[in-house]
Write a protein that holds these residues in place. Sequence first.
Motif, PDB file in Angstrom:
ATOM      1  N   LYS A   1       0.791  -1.242   0.000  1.00  0.00           N
ATOM      2  CA  LYS A   1       0.000   0.000   0.000  1.00  0.00           C
ATOM      3  C   LYS A   1       0.818   1.283   0.000  1.00  0.00           C
ATOM      4  CE  LYS A   1      -2.124  -0.967   3.759  1.00  0.00           C
ATOM      5  NZ  LYS A   1      -2.953  -1.001   4.963  1.00  0.00           N
ATOM      6  N   MET A   2       2.069   1.241  -0.393  1.00  0.00           N
ATOM      7  CA  MET A   2       2.871   2.446  -0.223  1.00  0.00           C
ATOM      8  C   MET A   2       2.611   3.520  -1.269  1.00  0.00           C
ATOM      9  SD  MET A   2       6.535   1.617   1.122  1.00  0.00           S
ATOM     10  CE  MET A   2       6.859  -0.082   0.850  1.00  0.00           C
ATOM     11  N   ALA A   3       2.768   4.778  -0.855  1.00  0.00           N
ATOM     12  CA  ALA A   3       2.639   5.894  -1.796  1.00  0.00           C
ATOM     13  C   ALA A   3       3.906   6.746  -1.735  1.00  0.00           C
ATOM     14  CB  ALA A   3       1.399   6.703  -1.505  1.00  0.00           C
ATOM     15  N   CYS A   4       4.024   7.634  -0.715  1.00  0.00           N
ATOM     16  CA  CYS A   4       5.178   8.545  -0.689  1.00  0.00           C
ATOM     17  C   CYS A   4       6.493   7.807  -0.437  1.00  0.00           C
ATOM     18  CB  CYS A   4       4.978   9.637   0.355  1.00  0.00           C
ATOM     19  SG  CYS A   4       5.223   9.081   2.051  1.00  0.00           S
ATOM     20  N   GLY A   5       6.469   6.768   0.374  1.00  0.00           N
ATOM     21  CA  GLY A   5       7.666   5.983   0.660  1.00  0.00           C
ATOM     22  C   GLY A   5       8.583   6.589   1.709  1.00  0.00           C
ATOM     23  N   VAL A   6       8.253   7.778   2.226  1.00  0.00           N
ATOM     24  CA  VAL A   6       9.163   8.433   3.173  1.00  0.00           C
ATOM     25  C   VAL A   6       8.489   8.853   4.488  1.00  0.00           C
ATOM     26  CG1 VAL A   6      10.828   9.223   1.466  1.00  0.00           C
ATOM     27  CG2 VAL A   6       8.838  10.646   1.969  1.00  0.00           C
ATOM     28  N   GLY A   7       7.324   8.306   4.767  1.00  0.00           N
ATOM     29  CA  GLY A   7       6.736   8.517   6.086  1.00  0.00           C
ATOM     30  C   GLY A   7       5.813   9.709   6.232  1.00  0.00           C
ATOM     31  N   THR A   8       5.470  10.396   5.155  1.00  0.00           N
ATOM     32  CA  THR A   8       4.665  11.609   5.315  1.00  0.00           C
ATOM     33  C   THR A   8       3.190  11.477   4.931  1.00  0.00           C
ATOM     34  OG1 THR A   8       5.412  12.341   3.145  1.00  0.00           O
ATOM     35  CG2 THR A   8       6.609  13.194   5.038  1.00  0.00           C
ATOM     36  N   CYS A   9       2.842  10.608   3.986  1.00  0.00           N
ATOM     37  CA  CYS A   9       1.454  10.612   3.492  1.00  0.00           C
ATOM     38  C   CYS A   9       0.518   9.736   4.324  1.00  0.00           C
ATOM     39  CB  CYS A   9       1.408  10.159   2.033  1.00  0.00           C
ATOM     40  SG  CYS A   9       1.638   8.377   1.821  1.00  0.00           S
ATOM     41  N   LEU A  10       1.050   8.826   5.096  1.00  0.00           N
ATOM     42  CA  LEU A  10       0.289   7.890   5.944  1.00  0.00           C
ATOM     43  C   LEU A  10      -0.592   6.917   5.154  1.00  0.00           C
ATOM     44  CD1 LEU A  10      -0.652  10.145   9.016  1.00  0.00           C
ATOM     45  CD2 LEU A  10       1.437   8.864   8.588  1.00  0.00           C
ATOM     46  N   ALA A  11      -0.336   6.785   3.865  1.00  0.00           N
ATOM     47  CA  ALA A  11      -1.110   5.830   3.053  1.00  0.00           C
ATOM     48  C   ALA A  11      -0.782   4.394   3.439  1.00  0.00           C
ATOM     49  CB  ALA A  11      -0.804   6.031   1.575  1.00  0.00           C
ATOM     50  N   CYS A  12       0.350   4.202   4.092  1.00  0.00           N
ATOM     51  CA  CYS A  12       0.847   2.839   4.301  1.00  0.00           C
ATOM     52  C   CYS A  12       0.647   2.318   5.705  1.00  0.00           C
ATOM     53  CB  CYS A  12       2.329   2.797   3.973  1.00  0.00           C
ATOM     54  SG  CYS A  12       3.313   3.762   5.135  1.00  0.00           S
ATOM     55  N   VAL A  13      -0.129   3.031   6.527  1.00  0.00           N
ATOM     56  CA  VAL A  13      -0.255   2.641   7.933  1.00  0.00           C
ATOM     57  C   VAL A  13      -0.884   1.256   8.056  1.00  0.00           C
ATOM     58  CG1 VAL A  13      -1.603   3.152  10.007  1.00  0.00           C
ATOM     59  CG2 VAL A  13      -0.263   4.949   8.902  1.00  0.00           C
TER      60      VAL A  13
ATOM     61  N   LYS B   1       1.700   1.311  12.541  1.00  0.00           N
ATOM     62  CA  LYS B   1       3.079   1.440  12.063  1.00  0.00           C
ATOM     63  C   LYS B   1       3.030   1.895  10.618  1.00  0.00           C
ATOM     64  CE  LYS B   1       5.563  -1.908  14.933  1.00  0.00           C
ATOM     65  NZ  LYS B   1       6.244  -0.941  15.788  1.00  0.00           N
ATOM     66  N   ARG B   2       4.004   2.721  10.242  1.00  0.00           N
ATOM     67  CA  ARG B   2       4.110   3.110   8.838  1.00  0.00           C
ATOM     68  C   ARG B   2       4.998   2.073   8.146  1.00  0.00           C
ATOM     69  NH1 ARG B   2       6.349   8.915   9.985  1.00  0.00           N
ATOM     70  NH2 ARG B   2       7.311   7.598  11.542  1.00  0.00           N
ATOM     71  N   ILE B   3       4.435   1.442   7.130  1.00  0.00           N
ATOM     72  CA  ILE B   3       5.176   0.367   6.456  1.00  0.00           C
ATOM     73  C   ILE B   3       6.480   0.900   5.869  1.00  0.00           C
ATOM     74  CG2 ILE B   3       5.105  -1.262   4.506  1.00  0.00           C
ATOM     75  CD1 ILE B   3       2.079  -1.536   5.040  1.00  0.00           C
ATOM     76  N   CYS B   4       6.419   2.105   5.285  1.00  0.00           N
ATOM     77  CA  CYS B   4       7.603   2.630   4.604  1.00  0.00           C
ATOM     78  C   CYS B   4       8.713   3.020   5.571  1.00  0.00           C
ATOM     79  CB  CYS B   4       7.237   3.812   3.716  1.00  0.00           C
ATOM     80  SG  CYS B   4       6.685   5.251   4.629  1.00  0.00           S
ATOM     81  N   LYS B   5       8.347   3.500   6.752  1.00  0.00           N
ATOM     82  CA  LYS B   5       9.340   4.024   7.701  1.00  0.00           C
ATOM     83  C   LYS B   5       9.747   2.974   8.731  1.00  0.00           C
ATOM     84  CE  LYS B   5      10.942   8.216   8.611  1.00  0.00           C
ATOM     85  NZ  LYS B   5      12.017   8.768   7.812  1.00  0.00           N
TER      86      LYS B   5
HETATM   87 FE1  FES Z   1       3.592   7.535   2.753  1.00  0.00          FE
HETATM   88 FE2  FES Z   1       4.374   5.437   4.148  1.00  0.00          FE
HETATM   89  S1  FES Z   1       3.998   5.550   2.044  1.00  0.00           S
HETATM   90  S2  FES Z   1       3.806   7.366   4.902  1.00  0.00           S
END
Ligand code: FES
Length: 256
Positions: A213-225, A240-244
């Motif tokens: 489910k990742m989008a931004c990949g750097v912990g800011t968009c919260l799409a991956c929680v 947890k944020r999958i990307c971070k």
């Molecule tokens: Fe955006 Fe994880 S993909 S916060």
Amino acid sequence: MAKVKQTAVVNSQEKLSEDVFSMWIHSPEIASQAHGGQFISIYPKDGARLLPRPISICEIDREHGDLRIVYRVAGAGTKEFSFYEKGDSITILGPLGNGFPQIPADRRVILIGGGIGIPPMLQAAKELSCEKTAVLGYRDQLFLEKEFAAYAKVYVAMEDGSAGTRGNVLDAVRDNGLFADVILACGPSLMLRAVKTYAMEHQIECYLSLEEKMACGVGTCLACVCQSKEIDSHSHVHNKRICKDGPVFRAEEVEL
Ligand code: FES
């Protein structure tokens, strides 16, 4: 380990199946730091319209400073990537995420990959020095299975039964009587849920890479929680944020 945002150069692009592509990228700074289970973000040229796409690292060639990604064309961003050619410049950020843990050499490992969760298992297989088996699950078209054979004994599961075991990755594990001390897995959440249940039932140490489910990949968009068992020390919630915080988690750490 510092992540790097840089302009990198495409070394090659190859079509592996109808919608799966393989691209080698020259990026010595990222290749020297990255390891299996981590990912990079690629910035589409049309940055005003398209977000960077997080894509897992399939292989690392540290000697030549190259990274390989194998990705499925699933939208405008990945479609654009599939047109890149040798010599094209692209902007990438990485390495991102935690990656797979080191596994002691005396353990037996089953690497399980499903669909576009298969590519990151190739670098993981290369890095492990222990006895390993790869179980690869496909819907209808094979890719990368021959490359795994250099590093692991390979079993294939195909939904339509045209290769290997008819069914899913766990059908292949059971049919072939495979055993392990540790399972590493990446794939769709339905598969990961089944792998987690299997590992818990058999008391096998299990690590899951949740990349769906990742989008931004750097912990800011919260799409991956995703939901976690323990309360996050920073946000005090069961998230947890999958990307971070990931993408790799101990199976018992996350709710799927
Ligand atoms: Fe955006 Fe994880 S993909 S916060």
